[in-house]
Design an enzyme around this catalytic site. Structure first.
Site, PDB file in Angstrom:
ATOM      1  N   CYS A   1      28.087  26.657  36.231  1.00  0.00           N
ATOM      2  CA  CYS A   1      28.616  27.327  35.041  1.00  0.00           C
ATOM      3  C   CYS A   1      29.496  26.366  34.243  1.00  0.00           C
ATOM      4  CB  CYS A   1      29.421  28.564  35.469  1.00  0.00           C
ATOM      5  SG  CYS A   1      30.054  29.479  34.056  1.00  0.00           S
TER       6      CYS A   1
ATOM      7  N   CYS B   1      37.047  28.486  34.885  1.00  0.00           N
ATOM      8  CA  CYS B   1      37.874  29.499  35.571  1.00  0.00           C
ATOM      9  C   CYS B   1      38.358  28.930  36.921  1.00  0.00           C
ATOM     10  CB  CYS B   1      37.074  30.778  35.775  1.00  0.00           C
ATOM     11  SG  CYS B   1      36.191  31.291  34.283  1.00  0.00           S
TER      12      CYS B   1
ATOM     13  N   CYS C   1      36.994  30.004  40.405  1.00  0.00           N
ATOM     14  CA  CYS C   1      35.567  30.300  40.596  1.00  0.00           C
ATOM     15  C   CYS C   1      34.761  29.191  41.277  1.00  0.00           C
ATOM     16  CB  CYS C   1      34.923  30.642  39.258  1.00  0.00           C
ATOM     17  SG  CYS C   1      33.228  31.233  39.491  1.00  0.00           S
TER      18      CYS C   1
ATOM     19  N   CYS D   1      24.791  45.670  41.068  1.00  0.00           N
ATOM     20  CA  CYS D   1      25.517  44.858  40.070  1.00  0.00           C
ATOM     21  C   CYS D   1      24.975  43.441  40.070  1.00  0.00           C
ATOM     22  CB  CYS D   1      26.997  44.800  40.416  1.00  0.00           C
ATOM     23  SG  CYS D   1      27.747  46.409  40.638  1.00  0.00           S
TER      24      CYS D   1
ATOM     25  N   CYS E   1      24.482  47.636  36.822  1.00  0.00           N
ATOM     26  CA  CYS E   1      25.634  46.962  36.210  1.00  0.00           C
ATOM     27  C   CYS E   1      25.258  45.496  36.074  1.00  0.00           C
ATOM     28  CB  CYS E   1      26.861  47.107  37.111  1.00  0.00           C
ATOM     29  SG  CYS E   1      28.303  46.235  36.463  1.00  0.00           S
TER      30      CYS E   1
ATOM     31  N   CYS F   1      33.191  48.130  32.854  1.00  0.00           N
ATOM     32  CA  CYS F   1      33.778  47.774  34.141  1.00  0.00           C
ATOM     33  C   CYS F   1      34.663  46.563  33.862  1.00  0.00           C
ATOM     34  CB  CYS F   1      32.672  47.419  35.131  1.00  0.00           C
ATOM     35  SG  CYS F   1      33.286  46.771  36.699  1.00  0.00           S
TER      36      CYS F   1
ATOM     37  N   ARG G   1      38.182  49.837  41.892  1.00  0.00           N
ATOM     38  CA  ARG G   1      37.409  49.226  42.975  1.00  0.00           C
ATOM     39  C   ARG G   1      38.221  48.212  43.765  1.00  0.00           C
ATOM     40  NH1 ARG G   1      32.826  47.097  40.601  1.00  0.00           N
ATOM     41  NH2 ARG G   1      31.990  49.183  40.650  1.00  0.00           N
TER      42      ARG G   1
HETATM   43  N1  SAM Z   1      30.147  34.449  34.461  1.00  0.00           N
HETATM   44  C1  SAM Z   1      30.456  35.769  34.159  1.00  0.00           C
HETATM   45  C2  SAM Z   1      31.898  35.966  33.744  1.00  0.00           C
HETATM   46  O1  SAM Z   1      32.760  35.205  34.176  1.00  0.00           O
HETATM   47  O2  SAM Z   1      32.153  36.867  32.958  1.00  0.00           O
HETATM   48  C3  SAM Z   1      30.134  36.767  35.264  1.00  0.00           C
HETATM   49  C4  SAM Z   1      30.345  36.393  36.710  1.00  0.00           C
HETATM   50  S1  SAM Z   1      32.024  36.098  37.236  1.00  0.00           S
HETATM   51  C5  SAM Z   1      31.786  35.395  38.825  1.00  0.00           C
HETATM   52  C6  SAM Z   1      32.673  37.731  37.490  1.00  0.00           C
HETATM   53  C7  SAM Z   1      34.094  37.869  37.976  1.00  0.00           C
HETATM   54  O3  SAM Z   1      34.175  37.554  39.358  1.00  0.00           O
HETATM   55  C8  SAM Z   1      35.163  37.018  37.350  1.00  0.00           C
HETATM   56  O4  SAM Z   1      35.575  37.491  36.110  1.00  0.00           O
HETATM   57  C9  SAM Z   1      36.285  37.117  38.373  1.00  0.00           C
HETATM   58  O5  SAM Z   1      37.144  38.186  38.039  1.00  0.00           O
HETATM   59  C10 SAM Z   1      35.546  37.395  39.673  1.00  0.00           C
HETATM   60  N2  SAM Z   1      35.703  36.264  40.614  1.00  0.00           N
HETATM   61  C11 SAM Z   1      35.076  35.078  40.554  1.00  0.00           C
HETATM   62  N3  SAM Z   1      35.479  34.254  41.530  1.00  0.00           N
HETATM   63  C12 SAM Z   1      36.401  34.942  42.253  1.00  0.00           C
HETATM   64  C13 SAM Z   1      37.209  34.627  43.381  1.00  0.00           C
HETATM   65  N4  SAM Z   1      37.158  33.425  43.961  1.00  0.00           N
HETATM   66  N5  SAM Z   1      38.046  35.568  43.860  1.00  0.00           N
HETATM   67  C14 SAM Z   1      38.105  36.788  43.262  1.00  0.00           C
HETATM   68  N6  SAM Z   1      37.380  37.135  42.192  1.00  0.00           N
HETATM   69  C15 SAM Z   1      36.546  36.224  41.678  1.00  0.00           C
HETATM   70 FE1  SF4 Z   2      31.492  30.838  35.078  1.00  0.00          FE
HETATM   71 FE2  SF4 Z   2      32.712  31.630  37.269  1.00  0.00          FE
HETATM   72 FE3  SF4 Z   2      34.037  31.638  34.975  1.00  0.00          FE
HETATM   73 FE4  SF4 Z   2      32.039  33.421  35.385  1.00  0.00          FE
HETATM   74  S1  SF4 Z   2      33.980  33.308  36.480  1.00  0.00           S
HETATM   75  S2  SF4 Z   2      32.428  32.184  33.553  1.00  0.00           S
HETATM   76  S3  SF4 Z   2      30.684  32.180  36.654  1.00  0.00           S
HETATM   77  S4  SF4 Z   2      33.232  29.816  36.035  1.00  0.00           S
END
Ligand code: SAM
Ligand code: SF4
Ligand code: DTB
Length: 355
Positions: free
Chosen positions: A62, A66, A69, A106, A137, A197, A269
């Protein structure tokens, strides 16, 4: 104990001030949990929990940054990147999720936002998963108006897009998209007629005022999200937050309770992070008003408790999985239509074209 204002709890409000939220956080733990449990019982059966299963339809690489992530291309987390999953494979996973008791499927993609070429595939996934009799979802990143409408037209029930944290702390976690971008996507999802959500992550080094700020943003939206995922950070090696210090579990439970009080009609949730929680902590989260979980051995890329362990926990706590309302609603719609038809047939001016 905030008895004076207790009578107002259970009503949906959209005008929370930071001080009011901080006052909830500051309640003695027992008072907070008792209040949350009372609010919970106004709108929900306290012994039912909604069960969703996650599926990563496009994993890794990606472009976003973040800090939590494992799927960001900027961090070496050892994750294998994968292309968009074939529709048939997604359906196989959805069937398995349904067979083990999930009512919502989801689908998540590691995208900043979907590309035009992806839309026919994801909309087909929505249509076919729905045809299995499951709620759908998706979480695909930012959406424009057309994409939101396309997903709604395909019948997508929920779109997940998290605010993640407070506007003030957000810059410490993500720099590649703004808080305003996220709010705009949520607005588009709502305008297209889908259920929202939206939630966040606790344990990223934020303070209580940030947890209050996140919940205030969610609760002060024009409509509360129908589903509010509260994730506890899963610390993944290679991400900037891998060394983040452990959160006091009571702070996490407080957050669930305050979310329940502020958004009384929403499903809250208990999301990522359950693998690191004891059964007792999860039971306390249900007591605080959590009434939805992610179910199945995997979240998107990290581990989740085994399905049979969750079912055992439900049994030990006397919790029943929430049933999918579709059939009940459809039956109600059919009954209403049948009643209307009988009423019309009794009307002397009714002309029955079928005769
Ligand atoms: N890429 C898209 C986005 O960021 O909108 C969708 C997938 S992203 C993985 C969805 C959510 O997963 C993120 O917004 C975050 O809140 C949650 N998430 C991702 N990594 C995480 C982690 N290590 N611990 C807890 N929540 C996590
Ligand atoms: Fe990409 Fe992870 Fe951020 Fe979603 S949460 S935009 S998958 S880096
Ligand atoms: C949400 O709030 N949590 C889910 C879902 N929405 C998409 C994702 C949790 C991901 C945890 C880290 C992983 O497994 O990659």
């Amino acid at each position: 104990m905030p008895t004076a204002s207790l009578q107002h709890y259970g009503e949906s409000r959209h005008d929370w001030t930071r001080q009011q939220v901080l006052d909830l956080f500051a309640l003695p733990f027992n008072d907070l949990l008792f209040t949350a449990q009372q609010v919970h019982r106004v709108h929900f059966d306290a012994n039912r929990v909604q069960v969703s299963t996650l599926c990563s339809i496009k994993t890794g690489a990606c472009p976003e940054d973040c800090a939590y992530c494992p799927q960001s291309a900027r961090y070496d987390t050892g994750l294998e990147r994968e292309k968009l999953m074939k529709v048939e494979k997604v359906l196989e996973e959805a069937r398995a999720a349904k067979a083990s008791g999930a009512t919502r499927f989801c689908m998540g993609a590691a995208w900043r936002s979907p590309k035009k070429k992806d839309m026919p595939y994801v909309t087909q996934m929505v249509r076919e998963v729905k045809a299995l009799g499951m709620e759908t979802c998706m979480t695909l990143g930012m959406l424009n108006d057309d994409q939101a409408q396309e997903l709604a037209d395909a019948g997508l029930d929920y779109y997940n897009h998290n605010l993640d944290t407070s506007p003030e702390y957000y810059g410490e976690i993500i720099t590649t998209r703004t808080y305003q971008d996220r709010l705009e996507t949520l607005g588009r999802v709502r305008a297209a007629g889908m259920k929202v959500c939206a939630g966040g992550i606790i344990g990223m080094g934020e303070g209580e005022k940030d947890r209050a700020g996140l919940l205030m943003q969610l609760a002060n939206l024009p409509d509360h999200p129908e589903s509010v995922p509260i994730n506890m950070l899963v610390k993944v090696a290679g991400t900037p937050l891998e060394e983040e210090r452990d959160l006091d579990p009571f702070e996490f439970i407080r957050c669930i309770a305050v979310a329940r009080i502020m958004m009384p009609k929403s499903h809250v949730r208990l999301s990522a992070g359950r693998e690191a929680m004891s059964d007792e902590m999860q039971a306390m989260a249900f007591l605080a008003g959590a009434n939805s979980i992610f179910y199945g051995e995997k979240l998107l890329t990290t581990a989740n408790p085994e399905a049979n362990k969750d079912m055992q926990l439900f049994q030990r706590l006397g919790i029943q999985p929430e049933e999918y309302q579709q059939y009940a609603d459809e039956a109600a719609v059919e009954a209403e239509l049948a009643a209307q038809i009988t009423e019309q047939q009794n009307d002397p001016f009714f002309y029955d074209a079928a005769k």
